[in-house]
Design a protein around this motif. Sequence first.
Motif, mmCIF file in Angstrom:
data_model
loop_
_atom_site.group_PDB
_atom_site.id
_atom_site.type_symbol
_atom_site.label_atom_id
_atom_site.label_comp_id
_atom_site.label_asym_id
_atom_site.label_seq_id
_atom_site.Cartn_x
_atom_site.Cartn_y
_atom_site.Cartn_z
ATOM 1 N N VAL A 178 0.910 -1.187 -0.093
ATOM 2 C CA VAL A 178 0.129 0.170 0.070
ATOM 3 C C VAL A 178 0.863 1.062 0.091
ATOM 4 O O VAL A 178 0.461 2.348 -0.687
ATOM 5 C CB VAL A 178 -0.959 0.145 1.088
ATOM 6 N N ALA A 179 1.899 1.298 0.814
ATOM 7 C CA ALA A 179 2.773 2.296 1.187
ATOM 8 C C ALA A 179 3.469 2.685 -0.282
ATOM 9 O O ALA A 179 3.871 3.859 -0.643
ATOM 10 C CB ALA A 179 3.738 2.176 2.095
ATOM 11 N N SER A 180 3.886 1.570 -1.110
ATOM 12 C CA SER A 180 4.732 1.951 -2.096
ATOM 13 C C SER A 180 3.810 2.602 -3.216
ATOM 14 O O SER A 180 4.493 3.546 -4.196
ATOM 15 C CB SER A 180 5.333 0.594 -2.432
ATOM 16 N N ASN A 181 2.462 2.110 -3.284
ATOM 17 C CA ASN A 181 1.531 2.807 -4.438
ATOM 18 C C ASN A 181 1.269 4.302 -4.107
ATOM 19 O O ASN A 181 1.180 5.163 -4.936
ATOM 20 C CB ASN A 181 0.324 1.780 -4.471
ATOM 21 N N LEU A 182 0.909 4.437 -2.845
ATOM 22 C CA LEU A 182 0.330 5.585 -2.270
ATOM 23 C C LEU A 182 1.670 6.717 -1.678
ATOM 24 O O LEU A 182 1.506 7.888 -2.272
ATOM 25 C CB LEU A 182 -0.407 5.321 -1.222
ATOM 26 N N LEU A 183 2.682 6.162 -1.191
ATOM 27 C CA LEU A 183 3.613 7.174 -0.666
ATOM 28 C C LEU A 183 5.091 7.096 -1.458
ATOM 29 O O LEU A 183 5.845 7.795 -1.224
ATOM 30 C CB LEU A 183 4.040 6.764 0.558
#
Length: 264
Positions: A178-183
């Motif tokens: 999730v973090a790689s796609n969003l952040l």
Amino acid sequence: MGLIDRLYAFIVLRGWKMWVSYRTQVLLTIINWVIPVFIYFFIGLTLGFRRVEVISYTSFVVVGIAFQGYFSASVTTLAGRIRNEELIGTLEYLFATPLSPLTLFLYSSLWGLVVNVISTVLTLLIGIGLGVRFNVNPISTAVILALYILSILGLNLIAGSVVLIVKQGNPIALFTSVASNLLGGVVFPVTVLPTWLRYISYALSITWALDGLRASMLNDAPLMSIWPFVWPLAVLTTVYLVIALVLVSYAFRRVMVEGSVRMY
């Protein structure tokens, strides 16, 4: 068994041959690699960007998508392998091999990196077909990519160790995906994020790696000019690896003391 034999066993036998034996999965995986590039390309056209702007944005996205797979998919490789071994009841036999836990985990992580090489090359080739022009500095790219892969290995070991302890659930893999796609700055720059989210993104190696790779692969940036990306990436890589070494040792000792290797 020597190094070459081990690499062959873990990459070719347990990785490649098993992967290609499920042809439907291979086809669906390749489609999953290809579609996002076209989606963001056509988004640029739909928003009315001029051709130069579309190509510029496509260049940004192509590099992001090409190397984002290492961060999300590779982190799940070891954890998924351990979970699968638990379910089919072979984890105990795997631990009985004449390899240290760290060595075993490292070899088991390699296939995730190898399969993402295929994804990366395919994505970059599609980018070229859509008009992206690469101007690569080999040294800068190699340095950033080496640090990035080492950081991924660290995260992979952390995720695998957590699954070994908790059995069901993989919070590390969920967070990194999730973090790689969003952040991580994959499809938009992290500078557009709110300040508090931006600070979280700076704790992810993918954020610094993608910025460095874009500079070195699209603009032929020399090593000194991407130093602001290199040193944070090196620090994060070191932190990830130290945590991974400690956690692997702790997880293995815990399951041995508890006798929970066969539990799932």
